[in-house]
Design a protein around this motif. Structure first.
Motif, mmCIF file in Angstrom:
data_model
loop_
_atom_site.group_PDB
_atom_site.id
_atom_site.type_symbol
_atom_site.label_atom_id
_atom_site.label_comp_id
_atom_site.label_asym_id
_atom_site.label_seq_id
_atom_site.Cartn_x
_atom_site.Cartn_y
_atom_site.Cartn_z
ATOM 1 N N GLU A 14 -4.727 -4.854 -0.583
ATOM 2 C CA GLU A 14 -4.188 -4.235 -1.798
ATOM 3 C C GLU A 14 -3.251 -3.073 -1.503
ATOM 4 O OE1 GLU A 14 -7.969 -1.280 -2.753
ATOM 5 O OE2 GLU A 14 -7.654 -3.082 -3.952
ATOM 6 N N ASP A 15 -3.398 -2.459 -0.335
ATOM 7 C CA ASP A 15 -2.518 -1.329 -0.021
ATOM 8 C C ASP A 15 -1.679 -1.557 1.233
ATOM 9 O OD1 ASP A 15 -4.555 -1.246 1.759
ATOM 10 O OD2 ASP A 15 -5.053 0.871 1.488
ATOM 11 N N THR A 16 -1.502 -2.838 1.629
ATOM 12 C CA THR A 16 -0.750 -3.126 2.858
ATOM 13 C C THR A 16 0.682 -2.587 2.796
ATOM 14 O OG1 THR A 16 -2.016 -5.141 3.256
ATOM 15 C CG2 THR A 16 0.077 -4.954 4.393
ATOM 16 N N PHE A 17 1.348 -2.860 1.688
ATOM 17 C CA PHE A 17 2.746 -2.450 1.574
ATOM 18 C C PHE A 17 2.866 -0.926 1.583
ATOM 19 C CE2 PHE A 17 7.020 -2.242 -0.292
ATOM 20 C CZ PHE A 17 7.650 -3.249 0.424
ATOM 21 N N ASP A 18 1.935 -0.251 0.899
ATOM 22 C CA ASP A 18 1.959 1.215 0.886
ATOM 23 C C ASP A 18 1.702 1.781 2.278
ATOM 24 O OD1 ASP A 18 2.473 1.305 -1.817
ATOM 25 O OD2 ASP A 18 0.351 1.393 -2.383
ATOM 26 N N THR A 19 0.784 1.139 3.007
ATOM 27 C CA THR A 19 0.505 1.586 4.378
ATOM 28 C C THR A 19 1.741 1.422 5.257
ATOM 29 O OG1 THR A 19 -1.795 0.889 4.116
ATOM 30 C CG2 THR A 19 -1.040 1.319 6.358
ATOM 31 N N LEU A 20 2.456 0.315 5.050
ATOM 32 C CA LEU A 20 3.714 0.102 5.783
ATOM 33 C C LEU A 20 4.697 1.239 5.512
ATOM 34 C CD1 LEU A 20 4.695 -3.686 5.531
ATOM 35 C CD2 LEU A 20 4.703 -2.287 7.594
ATOM 36 N N PRO A 308 -6.387 -20.154 4.008
ATOM 37 C CA PRO A 308 -5.168 -20.043 3.190
ATOM 38 C C PRO A 308 -4.380 -18.803 3.587
ATOM 39 C CG PRO A 308 -7.054 -19.380 1.896
ATOM 40 C CD PRO A 308 -7.609 -19.919 3.181
ATOM 41 N N LEU A 309 -3.048 -18.935 3.580
ATOM 42 C CA LEU A 309 -2.198 -17.846 4.067
ATOM 43 C C LEU A 309 -2.057 -16.756 3.011
ATOM 44 C CD1 LEU A 309 -0.405 -16.758 6.312
ATOM 45 C CD2 LEU A 309 1.506 -18.049 5.344
ATOM 46 N N GLU A 310 -2.637 -15.617 3.304
ATOM 47 C CA GLU A 310 -2.505 -14.442 2.443
ATOM 48 C C GLU A 310 -1.864 -13.344 3.288
ATOM 49 O OE1 GLU A 310 -3.254 -14.061 -0.712
ATOM 50 O OE2 GLU A 310 -4.078 -16.078 -1.030
ATOM 51 N N TYR A 311 -0.564 -13.165 3.115
ATOM 52 C CA TYR A 311 0.119 -12.215 3.988
ATOM 53 C C TYR A 311 1.201 -11.466 3.233
ATOM 54 C CZ TYR A 311 4.285 -15.255 4.394
ATOM 55 O OH TYR A 311 5.412 -15.976 4.145
ATOM 56 N N VAL A 312 1.658 -10.376 3.827
ATOM 57 C CA VAL A 312 2.712 -9.549 3.242
ATOM 58 C C VAL A 312 3.887 -9.507 4.221
ATOM 59 C CG1 VAL A 312 3.370 -7.251 2.438
ATOM 60 C CG2 VAL A 312 1.064 -8.118 2.002
#
Length: 380
Positions: A14-20, A308-312
């Motif tokens: 849920e916060d992958t993009f923010d962590t990036l 299943p592919l769950e990626y950002v």
């Protein structure tokens, strides 16, 4: 100035993009990198496709560099003019990459990945051949034109003698005698006049007459008996005097000018064609490169993160100067994805000690370039 583009993908959180964004900080802009859901085949096929895509990406990089060199040559290194030609789909290259979206009309996402890879490779080969063929044609015409220019504007040792030599100075109808035209460096013309009669047998005494002079050379006409002509010319060369072969042709001056004008026009025409093809080649090769990278990120994400592919997937736009800081920050933020692939010190900080590599990674031939997440970078 070159820009560094970093393509990454991480397992979805849920916060992958923010962590990036947080980990990258001021060292780069983090943007979404839109990738369709492709048809996934077998594991063996994916492994082969990953290898094929790696090779294809290297080919893309090579072609983009080659087109850039062509533009640099065609535009005499003028960076402003070069930048104006580096458009992709009528956008500046950076704008295209920042707003990349998969071309679903040209590359249908419902096609097998292997088929997409084949199509991209065929297109790349076609562009390479087109750009190379036209640039080689331009190089040939340019060389020809430069030769004709030297004939018109060079010194007396190289330029055409047609507009310079009056045919009256030549003996043309003798069975035994022959006139030679010799370009002598002006600073040694006194030595020439003193010695030319004695450098070979049967030179006609006092036959040397000055025909023309420029800043570097003086052109003399001298007469010998034909049977000693070759020896006379060889001795001239030994003395650093340049024999100039010449035969008067009626109307030759006009013909030379026509040929010069024709090749000048051809050079200008082929230059324009080469520039247009290089501009198209840049657009197409960068576009193909971006699509290859999208496929590469997707395939590697499936292989790493499973189904299943769950990626950002994301694009980080940085500069060569600070891109290493981006990489180091990402390693710190996402090293946990690598399990025991990274060594750590007593405080839990990542170390780059090769001895800390797991036996599995070492067996796979992975070393310092290994990342715990999908990571590719290019410089354009």
């Amino acid at each position: 100035m070159a820009t560094k583009y970093i393509f990454v993908s991480l397992p979805r959180d849920e916060d992958t993009f923010d962590t990036l964004k947080t980990s990258t900080g001021e060292n780069g802009d983090v943007l979404p990198f839109q990738i369709p859901n492709f048809k996934i085949g077998t594991l063996d096929a994916l492994v082969q496709q990953a290898d094929d895509l790696g090779k294809l990406e290297t080919a893309c990089q090579g072609l983009v560099a080659k087109v850039a060199d062509s533009l640099r040559t065609l535009l005499d290194g003028n960076e402003d003019k070069i930048a104006q030609q580096k458009m992709v789909n009528d956008k500046p290259t950076e704008n295209y990459l920042r707003t990349f979206s998969w071309n679903k009309v040209r590359y249908r996402a419902d096609k097998p990945i292997g088929e997409l890879v084949d199509n991209l490779q065929k297109e790349l080969v076609t562009i390479d051949n087109d750009v190379k063929g036209k640039f080689n044609q331009y190089t040939s015409v340019k060389t020809n034109f430069a030769t004709l220019q030297r004939k018109q504007t060079g010194n007396l040792a190289t330029k055409s003698l047609t507009p310079i030599v009056d045919p009256s100075v030549l003996i043309s109808d003798s069975e035994y005698l022959e006139t030679h035209l010799i370009a002598v460096p002006t600073n040694v013309k006194k030595e020439f006049l003193k010695s030319y009669e004695s450098i070979s047998p049967m030179v006609v005494p006092r036959s040397a007459t000055q025909v023309a002079q420029d800043d570097e050379f003086t052109l003399f006409a001298a007469t010998t008996f034909k049977k000693h002509s070759a020896e006379f010319q060889a001795k001239c060369r030994e003395n650093k005097w340049t024999p100039r072969p010449y035969k008067h042709v009626e109307g030759g001056r006009e013909e030379e000018q026509k040929e010069f004008d024709r090749v000048a026009k051809e050079e200008k025409k082929v230059w324009g064609e080469a520039l247009r093809l290089s501009r198209t080649g840049w657009s197409e090769s960068v576009m193909i490169w971006a699509h290859v990278l999208a496929l590469r990120v997707f395939v590697e994400s499936v292989l790493r993160y499973g189904l299943p592919l769950e990626y950002v997937p994301a694009l980080i736009v940085s500069s060569p100067k600070v891109s290493k800081k981006v990489k180091d920050s990402l390693d710190k933020a996402f090293s946990h994805l690598g399990g025991n692939a990274f060594g750590r010190d007593k405080r839990g900080r990542i170390t780059k000690d090769d001895a800390a590599l797991s036996s599995e990674m070492a067996a796979a031939g992975l070393g310092e370039d290994y990342t715990a997440y999908v990571y590719y970078e290019i410089e354009v």
